[in-house]
Design a protein around this motif. Structure first.
Motif, PDB file in Angstrom:
ATOM      1  N   PHE A 271       0.838  -1.209   0.000  1.00 37.64           N
ATOM      2  CA  PHE A 271       0.000   0.000   0.000  1.00 37.64           C
ATOM      3  C   PHE A 271       0.864   1.246   0.000  1.00 37.64           C
ATOM      4  CE2 PHE A 271      -3.432  -2.717   1.844  1.00 37.64           C
ATOM      5  CZ  PHE A 271      -4.301  -2.546   0.798  1.00 37.64           C
ATOM      6  N   ALA A 272       1.945   1.177   0.807  1.00 40.57           N
ATOM      7  CA  ALA A 272       2.849   2.327   0.875  1.00 40.57           C
ATOM      8  C   ALA A 272       3.416   2.609  -0.509  1.00 40.57           C
ATOM      9  CB  ALA A 272       3.961   2.055   1.863  1.00 40.57           C
ATOM     10  N   LEU A 273       3.791   1.528  -1.209  1.00 46.00           N
ATOM     11  CA  LEU A 273       4.355   1.676  -2.554  1.00 46.00           C
ATOM     12  C   LEU A 273       3.354   2.373  -3.467  1.00 46.00           C
ATOM     13  CD1 LEU A 273       6.615   1.034  -4.523  1.00 46.00           C
ATOM     14  CD2 LEU A 273       5.563  -1.155  -4.970  1.00 46.00           C
ATOM     15  N   ARG A 274       2.076   1.980  -3.321  1.00 49.92           N
ATOM     16  CA  ARG A 274       1.053   2.569  -4.183  1.00 49.92           C
ATOM     17  C   ARG A 274       0.959   4.085  -3.939  1.00 49.92           C
ATOM     18  NH1 ARG A 274      -4.835   0.138  -3.738  1.00 49.92           N
ATOM     19  NH2 ARG A 274      -3.910  -1.878  -4.231  1.00 49.92           N
ATOM     20  N   HIS A 275       1.030   4.479  -2.662  1.00 49.84           N
ATOM     21  CA  HIS A 275       0.923   5.908  -2.357  1.00 49.84           C
ATOM     22  C   HIS A 275       2.140   6.680  -2.873  1.00 49.84           C
ATOM     23  CE1 HIS A 275      -2.260   4.547   0.382  1.00 49.84           C
ATOM     24  NE2 HIS A 275      -2.738   5.753   0.170  1.00 49.84           N
ATOM     25  N   TYR A 276       3.327   6.090  -2.661  1.00 52.03           N
ATOM     26  CA  TYR A 276       4.511   6.811  -3.121  1.00 52.03           C
ATOM     27  C   TYR A 276       4.567   6.873  -4.646  1.00 52.03           C
ATOM     28  CZ  TYR A 276       6.459   7.496   1.470  1.00 52.03           C
ATOM     29  OH  TYR A 276       6.658   7.932   2.743  1.00 52.03           O
ATOM     30  N   ARG A 277       4.036   5.839  -5.294  1.00 49.20           N
ATOM     31  CA  ARG A 277       4.000   5.880  -6.758  1.00 49.20           C
ATOM     32  C   ARG A 277       3.084   6.990  -7.254  1.00 49.20           C
ATOM     33  NH1 ARG A 277       2.794   0.105  -8.980  1.00 49.20           N
ATOM     34  NH2 ARG A 277       1.847   1.328 -10.624  1.00 49.20           N
ATOM     35  N   ARG A 278       2.025   7.206  -6.485  1.00 50.51           N
ATOM     36  CA  ARG A 278       1.101   8.293  -6.818  1.00 50.51           C
ATOM     37  C   ARG A 278       1.848   9.639  -6.761  1.00 50.51           C
ATOM     38  NH1 ARG A 278      -3.255  10.764  -9.007  1.00 50.51           N
ATOM     39  NH2 ARG A 278      -3.694  12.606  -7.814  1.00 50.51           N
ATOM     40  N   ILE A 279       2.672   9.797  -5.703  1.00 49.55           N
ATOM     41  CA  ILE A 279       3.424  11.053  -5.579  1.00 49.55           C
ATOM     42  C   ILE A 279       4.399  11.196  -6.747  1.00 49.55           C
ATOM     43  CG2 ILE A 279       5.028  12.357  -4.138  1.00 49.55           C
ATOM     44  CD1 ILE A 279       3.795  11.062  -1.737  1.00 49.55           C
ATOM     45  N   LEU A 280       5.016  10.085  -7.126  1.00 49.43           N
ATOM     46  CA  LEU A 280       5.951  10.111  -8.258  1.00 49.43           C
ATOM     47  C   LEU A 280       5.221  10.520  -9.532  1.00 49.43           C
ATOM     48  CD1 LEU A 280       8.906   9.355  -9.062  1.00 49.43           C
ATOM     49  CD2 LEU A 280       8.009   7.163  -9.783  1.00 49.43           C
ATOM     50  N   ALA A 281       3.999   9.976  -9.687  1.00 45.44           N
ATOM     51  CA  ALA A 281       3.228  10.296 -10.886  1.00 45.44           C
ATOM     52  C   ALA A 281       2.808  11.761 -10.896  1.00 45.44           C
ATOM     53  CB  ALA A 281       1.994   9.406 -10.948  1.00 45.44           C
ATOM     54  N   MET A 282       2.747  12.370  -9.685  1.00 49.17           N
ATOM     55  CA  MET A 282       2.365  13.777  -9.615  1.00 49.17           C
ATOM     56  C   MET A 282       3.512  14.692 -10.005  1.00 49.17           C
ATOM     57  SD  MET A 282       0.008  13.641  -6.253  1.00 49.17           S
ATOM     58  CE  MET A 282       0.856  14.975  -5.500  1.00 49.17           C
ATOM     59  N   GLY A 283       4.698  14.126 -10.194  1.00 49.29           N
ATOM     60  CA  GLY A 283       5.804  14.942 -10.715  1.00 49.29           C
ATOM     61  C   GLY A 283       6.895  15.247  -9.716  1.00 49.29           C
ATOM     62  N   VAL A 284       6.809  14.694  -8.515  1.00 53.17           N
ATOM     63  CA  VAL A 284       7.894  14.924  -7.550  1.00 53.17           C
ATOM     64  C   VAL A 284       9.077  14.049  -7.964  1.00 53.17           C
ATOM     65  CG1 VAL A 284       8.539  14.818  -5.125  1.00 53.17           C
ATOM     66  CG2 VAL A 284       6.224  15.402  -5.753  1.00 53.17           C
ATOM     67  N   HIS A 285      10.260  14.617  -7.903  1.00 51.74           N
ATOM     68  CA  HIS A 285      11.434  13.909  -8.399  1.00 51.74           C
ATOM     69  C   HIS A 285      12.574  14.250  -7.445  1.00 51.74           C
ATOM     70  CE1 HIS A 285      14.049  12.203 -11.458  1.00 51.74           C
ATOM     71  NE2 HIS A 285      14.810  13.266 -11.379  1.00 51.74           N
ATOM     72  N   SER A 286      12.658  13.489  -6.353  1.00 47.29           N
ATOM     73  CA  SER A 286      13.672  13.849  -5.361  1.00 47.29           C
ATOM     74  C   SER A 286      14.293  12.595  -4.760  1.00 47.29           C
ATOM     75  CB  SER A 286      13.053  14.689  -4.248  1.00 47.29           C
ATOM     76  OG  SER A 286      12.130  13.920  -3.533  1.00 47.29           O
ATOM     77  N   ALA A 287      15.443  12.800  -4.130  1.00 42.77           N
ATOM     78  CA  ALA A 287      16.164  11.681  -3.532  1.00 42.77           C
ATOM     79  C   ALA A 287      15.318  10.997  -2.462  1.00 42.77           C
ATOM     80  CB  ALA A 287      17.458  12.193  -2.914  1.00 42.77           C
ATOM     81  N   GLU A 288      14.614  11.814  -1.683  1.00 38.85           N
ATOM     82  CA  GLU A 288      13.804  11.259  -0.589  1.00 38.85           C
ATOM     83  C   GLU A 288      12.767  10.290  -1.133  1.00 38.85           C
ATOM     84  OE1 GLU A 288      14.214  14.491  -1.112  1.00 38.85           O
ATOM     85  OE2 GLU A 288      14.983  15.441   0.705  1.00 38.85           O
ATOM     86  N   LEU A 289      12.081  10.730  -2.210  1.00 40.27           N
ATOM     87  CA  LEU A 289      11.005   9.911  -2.759  1.00 40.27           C
ATOM     88  C   LEU A 289      11.555   8.604  -3.318  1.00 40.27           C
ATOM     89  CD1 LEU A 289       8.059   9.616  -3.472  1.00 40.27           C
ATOM     90  CD2 LEU A 289       8.511  10.734  -5.612  1.00 40.27           C
ATOM     91  N   TYR A 290      12.685   8.667  -4.051  1.00 43.06           N
ATOM     92  CA  TYR A 290      13.237   7.444  -4.642  1.00 43.06           C
ATOM     93  C   TYR A 290      13.712   6.489  -3.558  1.00 43.06           C
ATOM     94  CZ  TYR A 290      12.796   8.910  -9.426  1.00 43.06           C
ATOM     95  OH  TYR A 290      12.269   9.260 -10.637  1.00 43.06           O
ATOM     96  N   ASN A 291      14.254   7.054  -2.468  1.00 41.78           N
ATOM     97  CA  ASN A 291      14.664   6.214  -1.357  1.00 41.78           C
ATOM     98  C   ASN A 291      13.456   5.464  -0.780  1.00 41.78           C
ATOM     99  OD1 ASN A 291      16.431   5.589   1.131  1.00 41.78           O
ATOM    100  ND2 ASN A 291      14.662   6.626   1.966  1.00 41.78           N
ATOM    101  N   ASN A 292      12.357   6.202  -0.563  1.00 45.85           N
ATOM    102  CA  ASN A 292      11.168   5.566   0.003  1.00 45.85           C
ATOM    103  C   ASN A 292      10.601   4.522  -0.950  1.00 45.85           C
ATOM    104  OD1 ASN A 292      11.653   7.425   1.923  1.00 45.85           O
ATOM    105  ND2 ASN A 292       9.816   8.634   1.596  1.00 45.85           N
ATOM    106  N   LEU A 293      10.617   4.842  -2.250  1.00 43.77           N
ATOM    107  CA  LEU A 293      10.133   3.875  -3.245  1.00 43.77           C
ATOM    108  C   LEU A 293      10.995   2.613  -3.198  1.00 43.77           C
ATOM    109  CD1 LEU A 293       9.366   6.099  -6.333  1.00 43.77           C
ATOM    110  CD2 LEU A 293       7.775   4.573  -5.213  1.00 43.77           C
ATOM    111  N   GLY A 294      12.317   2.809  -3.075  1.00 41.29           N
ATOM    112  CA  GLY A 294      13.222   1.666  -3.028  1.00 41.29           C
ATOM    113  C   GLY A 294      12.917   0.757  -1.852  1.00 41.29           C
TER     114      GLY A 294
END
Lengths: 68, 454
Positions: free
Chosen positions: B315-338
Motif C-alpha cells: 500500500f505504501a508503494l502505491r501511495h509513493y507511486r502516486r506522488i511520483l506520478a504527480m511529478g515529484v522527483h527527489s532523492a527522498e522519494l526514490y529512497n522511500n520507493l526503493g
C-alpha cells in the motif's frame, strides 16, 4: 473398553495456523527509515536561501576586487 | 508603453525583479509618485514572500507562561511527552518519523532548544525570517528602499491604500516587527477597532514578539468580526505554542463547522493527532483530505508512512507511486520507493530506485539515510560485508547516525567481534538516548555474558 485400550489415541493437530512459537531472544535491529519528503514551503525557502547566498557571494567578490 | 502600466503588467506576470526596476526608474524621475512607491513595496514583498504560517517554527511550550501551576502535564494533554508511536523509528531529536518535512518539523540535533538547554532568548520569529530580512537588504547596493526610522507611521496608519502594503513590506521584507506593530496599532485605532485584518496582523506581531496571550486575544476578537480560515489556523498555532493541543483541537472543530471539510484545517487536525501519537485518527483525517484534494502530497506521504510501518509495504508503494506520478522527483522519494519495493518483493526495481536516490542526493544527511537503507537491502540479500560497507559510508556522511551504529554493532557481533560491538552499542546509546534498541541490545549482551559464567 478392552478394545479401546489397544489403540493409541491419535494426537490432534490443527490443520491451519502456527503450532509452536519458539521465542528466541536476539539482538534488535533498527528499522529502515523512510525519509520525510520536503514540503513546498521548505523547498521554496531553501531555493531562496541559496539564491541569497549566491547574491551575497557575488556582491562581496565584486566589492573585494576593486580594492585589490 | 506607459512605464507604470508596464510595471503593473510585470507584477501581474510575477516578474518582480523587472517590476522593481521599472518602479525605481519612475521614482527617480518623480520621487513622490505614490502609486509607483506602493507597487515597488508590493513587488519587493512578493519577491521574498513565503507562507509564514507554514514556515513558522513551533517550539512546543516555549512561551513564557507565568500562570503555569503544575510542573508536569496530565497524560494526553501535552505534545511534549514522547508519543507512543513505537512502531516508527525516531528522528535524531526524538520525534517519530512523519511523512513530510515542514520547516517546523525540520530540526537537526544542535538546533533543538530541548537538547541544548541554553539561555538563548526565545522569540516566535524564526531565524530564517530574520536571515531572509537581512539578506533582502543585501541585494540593494544603494542602501535600503525605505528609511524606516523616518517614516511617519501615524500618517501612514490612517491611509487605507498605503497602510496594508507598507505593513507587509515592514513585516516580511524588512523583518522589522516592532515598527510593523506600531503601524498596525495606529491603523487599528484609525479604523476604530473594526477591521479584522489589522487584528490578525497585530496578532502576527505579538506572536513574533512571544506575547502569545495578547496574540490570542486579538485573534479571538478578529474571529468575532469575521470568520476566516487563516485566523482559525493562527489561533490553532498559538495553542500549539502554548502546548495546549486539546484547546487547539476545539478551535479546529469550530473551524470545521464553519468551513466543512476544509483542507488546511483538516491538515492541522491530522498533524495534531499525529503529534499526540494517535496515528489511526490522524490517518483518518489524512484520508478525508485526500478525498477533498487528491493532489495533497503531505496527506498521501503520511498515509504511505503509516502503511509502511504497519507492515503493508504494498500500500505504501502505491501511495509513493502516486506522488511520483504527480511529478515529484527527489532523492527522498526514490529512497522511500526503493524501501517499499524491497519489502513488497519487487526486487528488480529496488536497486534502480536507490541508484536514482543516490544520484539525486546532495545533502550529506540525506545521503547518509540512503546508505543506511541500502544496508538493509544488503542484509536482506544476506551480504554482511556489503552491509558493513554501506553502514560505514553512512557514518562517513553523518557521524551522529545512531541507528547505523546500532546495526553495525549487530553485524560485528555476528562476525564474532563482541567488544567492538559493545563499543558501537554504547556510541549509539550516547548519540541518541531516546533510541531503545542499543539499550536493549546492551542488556542482552550483559545477560548472555552472565549466563555463560553461571
Amino acid at each position: 473398553m478392552s478394545k479401546n485400550t489397544n489403540t493409541e489415541p491419535k494426537p490432534l493437530f490443527p490443520k491451519t495456523g502456527q503450532l509452536i512459537i519458539e521465542d528466541s531472544q536476539d539482538l534488535l535491529m533498527c528499522k529502515p527509515r523512510l525519509i520525510p519528503l520536503k514540503s513546498y514551503t521548505l523547498e521554496k525557502l531553501e531555493k531562496m536561501q541559496q539564491e541569497v547566498q549566491r547574491l551575497q557571494k557575488e556582491q562581496s567578490s565584486s566589492t573585494a576586487s576593486p580594492q585589490n | 508603453m506607459e512605464p507604470l502600466y508596464f510595471a503593473l503588467s510585470c507584477y501581474r506576470r510575477r516578474n518582480f525583479d523587472k517590476c522593481v526596476q521599472v518602479c525605481t526608474d519612475i521614482l527617480e524621475k518623480q520621487p513622490l509618485d505614490q502609486a509607483a512607491w506602493c507597487l515597488k513595496m508590493r513587488a519587493l514583498t512578493k519577491r521574498i514572500y513565503i507562507d509564514d504560517i507554514e514556515s513558522e517554527e513551533i517550539v512546543v511550550g516555549d512561551a513564557l507562561d507565568d500562570d503555569t501551576v503544575a510542573s508536569a502535564p496530565r497524560p494526553g494533554t501535552s505534545m511534549k511527552l514522547e508519543a507512543a508511536l513505537t512502531a516508527r523509528p525516531r528522528t535524531s531529536t526524538g520525534r517519530p518519523i512523519t511523512g513530510i518535512n515542514r520547516p517546523g518539523t525540520q530540526m537537526r540535533p544542535g538546533t533543538s532548544i530541548e537538547r541544548l538547554k541554553t539561555a538563548r532568548p526565545l522569540t516566535g520569529q524564526s531565524v530564517r525570517a530574520i536571515r531572509l530580512g537581512t539578506a533582502a537588504m543585501y541585494s540593494h547596493r544603494d542602501g535600503p528602499f525605505i528609511q524606516v526610522s523616518r517614516l511617519n507611521l501615524i500618517k501612514y496608519g490612517k491611509d487605507p491604500c498605503l497602510s496594508k502594503p507598507l505593513f507587509e513590506y515592514l513585516f516580511y521584507h524588512e523583518g522589522d516587527v516592532r515598527n510593523a506593530m506600531e503601524l498596525a496599532v495606529q491603523a487599528t485605532q484609525a479604523n476604530r477597532f473594526e477591521d479584522w485584518w489589522w487584528k490578525v496582523q497585530l496578532a502576527k506581531c505579538y506572536n513574533a514578539l512571544n506575547l502569545v496571550r495578547d496574540g490570542e486575544q486579538q485573534l479571538r476578537s478578529a474571529l468575532r468580526q469575521h470568520t476566516h480560515i487563516e485566523t482559525f489556523i493562527r489561533l490553532i498555532r498559538i495553542y500549539l505554542r502554548l502546548d495546549q493541543p486539546l484547546s487547539a483541537l476545539e478551535i479546529c472543530k469550530a473551524g470545521l463547522t464553519t468551513f466543512p471539510n476544509d483542507v488546511s484545517i483538516s491538515t492541522e487536525v491530522a498533524r495534531l493527532y499525529e503529534g499526540l501519537g494517535d496515528v489511526q485518527l490522524s490517518v483518518k483525517h489524512y484520508r478525508n483530505i485526500v478525498i477533498e484534494d487528491a493532489m495533497n502530497t503531505e496527506a498521501i506521504a503520511c498515509i504511505g508512512v503509516y502503511h509502511f510501518y504497519s507492515n503493508q509495504p504494498e500500500f505504501a508503494l502505491r501511495h509513493y507511486r502516486r506522488i511520483l506520478a504527480m511529478g515529484v522527483h527527489s532523492a527522498e522519494l526514490y529512497n522511500n520507493l526503493g524501501l517499499c519495493c524491497l519489502y513488497s518483493q519487487q526486487l528488480d526495481l529496488t536497486m534502480a530506485c536507490f541508484q536514482r536516490a543516490l544520484d539525486l542526493a546532495i545533502d550529506p544527511l540525506i545521503k547518509a539515510e540512503v546508505w543506511y537503507n541500502l544496508s538493509h537491502v544488503a542484509i536482506a540479500a544476506g551480504d554482511v560485508e556489503l552491509a558493513i560497507q554501506c553502514l560505514s559510508i553512512c557514518l562517513v556522511m553523518d557521524s551522529t547516525h545512531a541507528p547505523a551504529f546500532n546495526n553495525l554493532a549487530i553485524l560485528q557481533y555476528k562476525l564474532g567481534r563482541t567488544n567492538l560491538a559493545k563499543a558501537y552499542f554504547n556510541t549509539a546509546k550516547n548519540l541518541q538516548p531516546s533510541l531503545f534498541e542499543p539499550q536493549k541490545n546492551l542488556e542482552y549482551l550483559q545477560n548472555r555474558y552472565l549466563n555463560t559464567f553461571e
